[in-house]
Design a protein around this motif. Structure first.
Motif, PDB file in Angstrom:
ATOM      1  N   VAL A  26       0.860  -1.181   0.000  1.00 46.95           N
ATOM      2  CA  VAL A  26       0.000   0.000   0.000  1.00 46.95           C
ATOM      3  C   VAL A  26       0.896   1.230   0.000  1.00 46.95           C
ATOM      4  N   PHE A  27       0.636   2.147  -0.929  1.00 50.15           N
ATOM      5  CA  PHE A  27       1.426   3.347  -1.069  1.00 50.15           C
ATOM      6  C   PHE A  27       0.605   4.553  -0.642  1.00 50.15           C
ATOM      7  N   GLU A  28       1.224   5.517   0.017  1.00 52.88           N
ATOM      8  CA  GLU A  28       0.553   6.776   0.326  1.00 52.88           C
ATOM      9  C   GLU A  28       0.337   7.520  -0.977  1.00 52.88           C
ATOM     10  N   ALA A  29      -0.827   8.066  -1.156  1.00 50.97           N
ATOM     11  CA  ALA A  29      -1.127   8.812  -2.377  1.00 50.97           C
ATOM     12  C   ALA A  29      -0.853  10.292  -2.163  1.00 50.97           C
ATOM     13  N   THR A  30      -0.363  10.947  -3.197  1.00 47.30           N
ATOM     14  CA  THR A  30      -0.210  12.398  -3.153  1.00 47.30           C
ATOM     15  C   THR A  30      -1.487  12.996  -3.724  1.00 47.30           C
ATOM     16  N   LYS A  31      -1.469  14.304  -3.964  1.00 43.56           N
ATOM     17  CA  LYS A  31      -2.670  14.925  -4.500  1.00 43.56           C
ATOM     18  C   LYS A  31      -2.970  14.495  -5.940  1.00 43.56           C
ATOM     19  N   ASP A  51       7.081 -11.590  -9.615  1.00 45.46           N
ATOM     20  CA  ASP A  51       6.450 -10.313  -9.929  1.00 45.46           C
ATOM     21  C   ASP A  51       7.207  -9.146  -9.297  1.00 45.46           C
ATOM     22  N   ALA A  52       7.095  -8.002  -9.938  1.00 48.46           N
ATOM     23  CA  ALA A  52       7.624  -6.759  -9.391  1.00 48.46           C
ATOM     24  C   ALA A  52       6.675  -5.639  -9.825  1.00 48.46           C
ATOM     25  N   ALA A  53       6.585  -4.592  -9.022  1.00 49.31           N
ATOM     26  CA  ALA A  53       5.693  -3.475  -9.344  1.00 49.31           C
ATOM     27  C   ALA A  53       6.269  -2.169  -8.826  1.00 49.31           C
ATOM     28  N   THR A  54       5.930  -1.093  -9.516  1.00 49.31           N
ATOM     29  CA  THR A  54       6.390   0.245  -9.156  1.00 49.31           C
ATOM     30  C   THR A  54       5.235   1.229  -9.254  1.00 49.31           C
ATOM     31  N   LEU A  55       5.157   2.128  -8.301  1.00 47.55           N
ATOM     32  CA  LEU A  55       4.278   3.286  -8.390  1.00 47.55           C
ATOM     33  C   LEU A  55       5.137   4.495  -8.078  1.00 47.55           C
ATOM     34  N   PHE A  56       5.242   5.409  -9.022  1.00 50.39           N
ATOM     35  CA  PHE A  56       6.102   6.578  -8.884  1.00 50.39           C
ATOM     36  C   PHE A  56       5.243   7.809  -9.156  1.00 50.39           C
ATOM     37  N   GLN A  57       4.896   8.534  -8.094  1.00 48.87           N
ATOM     38  CA  GLN A  57       4.104   9.755  -8.252  1.00 48.87           C
ATOM     39  C   GLN A  57       5.041  10.946  -8.371  1.00 48.87           C
ATOM     40  N   GLY A  58       4.603  11.950  -9.107  1.00 51.64           N
ATOM     41  CA  GLY A  58       5.485  13.077  -9.402  1.00 51.64           C
ATOM     42  C   GLY A  58       6.474  12.679 -10.492  1.00 51.64           C
ATOM     43  N   GLU A  62       4.849  17.346 -11.413  1.00 47.05           N
ATOM     44  CA  GLU A  62       4.071  17.174 -10.190  1.00 47.05           C
ATOM     45  C   GLU A  62       2.745  16.448 -10.425  1.00 47.05           C
ATOM     46  N   ASN A  63       2.124  16.677 -11.569  1.00 44.05           N
ATOM     47  CA  ASN A  63       0.798  16.094 -11.812  1.00 44.05           C
ATOM     48  C   ASN A  63       0.859  14.802 -12.638  1.00 44.05           C
ATOM     49  N   ALA A  64       1.935  14.042 -12.480  1.00 41.11           N
ATOM     50  CA  ALA A  64       2.103  12.813 -13.261  1.00 41.11           C
ATOM     51  C   ALA A  64       2.392  11.636 -12.335  1.00 41.11           C
ATOM     52  N   ALA A  65       2.096  10.443 -12.835  1.00 39.42           N
ATOM     53  CA  ALA A  65       2.368   9.214 -12.081  1.00 39.42           C
ATOM     54  C   ALA A  65       2.756   8.108 -13.060  1.00 39.42           C
ATOM     55  N   PHE A  66       3.604   7.211 -12.593  1.00 37.53           N
ATOM     56  CA  PHE A  66       4.028   6.042 -13.358  1.00 37.53           C
ATOM     57  C   PHE A  66       3.666   4.805 -12.561  1.00 37.53           C
ATOM     58  N   CYS A  67       3.049   3.847 -13.210  1.00 38.54           N
ATOM     59  CA  CYS A  67       2.766   2.567 -12.586  1.00 38.54           C
ATOM     60  C   CYS A  67       3.242   1.482 -13.532  1.00 38.54           C
ATOM     61  N   GLY A  68       4.015   0.557 -13.026  1.00 38.77           N
ATOM     62  CA  GLY A  68       4.500  -0.552 -13.844  1.00 38.77           C
ATOM     63  C   GLY A  68       4.346  -1.857 -13.089  1.00 38.77           C
ATOM     64  N   VAL A  69       3.898  -2.894 -13.783  1.00 42.22           N
ATOM     65  CA  VAL A  69       3.788  -4.231 -13.212  1.00 42.22           C
ATOM     66  C   VAL A  69       4.531  -5.168 -14.153  1.00 42.22           C
ATOM     67  N   PHE A  70       5.389  -6.011 -13.581  1.00 40.11           N
ATOM     68  CA  PHE A  70       6.273  -6.863 -14.356  1.00 40.11           C
ATOM     69  C   PHE A  70       6.147  -8.305 -13.863  1.00 40.11           C
ATOM     70  N   SER A  86      13.339  -1.631 -11.658  1.00 39.89           N
ATOM     71  CA  SER A  86      14.161  -0.517 -11.170  1.00 39.89           C
ATOM     72  C   SER A  86      14.663   0.395 -12.286  1.00 39.89           C
ATOM     73  N   ARG A  87      14.799  -0.108 -13.514  1.00 40.20           N
ATOM     74  CA  ARG A  87      15.407   0.672 -14.588  1.00 40.20           C
ATOM     75  C   ARG A  87      14.441   1.278 -15.604  1.00 40.20           C
ATOM     76  N   LEU A  88      13.275   0.653 -15.807  1.00 35.51           N
ATOM     77  CA  LEU A  88      12.426   1.074 -16.917  1.00 35.51           C
ATOM     78  C   LEU A  88      11.849   2.479 -16.749  1.00 35.51           C
ATOM     79  N   SER A  89      11.351   2.817 -15.563  1.00 30.82           N
ATOM     80  CA  SER A  89      10.733   4.142 -15.406  1.00 30.82           C
ATOM     81  C   SER A  89      11.718   5.283 -15.664  1.00 30.82           C
ATOM     82  N   PRO A  90      12.960   5.244 -15.136  1.00 32.36           N
ATOM     83  CA  PRO A  90      13.880   6.334 -15.486  1.00 32.36           C
ATOM     84  C   PRO A  90      14.290   6.314 -16.964  1.00 32.36           C
TER      85      PRO A  90
END
Length: 187
Positions: A26-31, A51-58, A62-70, A86-90
């Motif tokens: 569970v991740f804390e959500a930003t605005k 499995d691996a997953a990423t949620l990257f807000q900001g 500021e008004n963007a988010a990245f979600c990836g499931v592998f 770890s590498r795909l989002s950057p």
């Protein structure tokens, strides 16, 4: 496999908070997103959870988010999915910046040649095109990086990928392999 949606995890799984599965993150959500965001993954009967997953807000702004499931597969799928996680989002973000610069230069060259009577309403969304090209390029670079890994044999191991990028009100969704994203509404 997994899910990544803007909703409270206990509501997703129909369980009270104290009875949540240990595989729920569970991740804390930003605005950017309201409520909480969750990623759920469950080990199958084949053994190790890959499995691996990423949620990257900001993400980039500021008004963007990245979600990836592998979803890794093969002998080294767990390693491959973690590397990609770890590498795909950057990689996508850096490729997006490259394409934005290219498009800016190309637009600058075309400014003097634009016909003002021309209807540009059917022109494709430049930002969407930049994201598409950035994602395709990042997937290609990621594949090359995996082939260079000496500690894993990526010929028989790999990962699927599903990526969702939210920028303002827009969503860009990409998948590689048999993983898909589903957009739902929590009425």
């Amino acid at each position: 496999m997994g899910i990544c949606i803007p909703s409270e995890s206990s509501a997703i799984h129909g369980a009270p908070e104290e009875a949540r599965d240990e595989n729920v993150l569970v991740f804390e959500a930003t605005k950017v997103l309201s409520g909480l965001c969750s990623a759920y993954t469950k080990q199958g009967s084949k053994g190790l959870n890959q499995d691996a997953a990423t949620l990257f807000q900001g993400y980039g702004t500021e008004n963007a988010a990245f979600c990836g499931v592998f979803d890794g597969h093969g002998k080294n799928g767990h390693i491959v999915s973690k590397i990609v996680n770890s590498r795909l989002s950057p990689l996508i973000l850096s490729q997006k910046k490259v394409h934005a610069k290219i498009d800016t230069v190309q637009k600058g060259d075309k400014i003097n040649h634009v016909d003002t009577d021309e209807d540009n309403s059917s022109a494709p969304n430049t930002n969407c095109h930049e994201w598409k090209e950035a994602i395709l390029d990042a997937f290609r670079v990621m594949e090359k990086e995996l082939k260079l890994q000496e500690n894993i044999d990526s010929t028989c191991s790999g990962t699927t990928a599903v990526v969702v990028i939210r920028q303002g009100e827009d969503l860009v969704i990409a998948n590689l392999g048999d993983s898909r994203a589903i957009l739902g509404d929590n009425l």
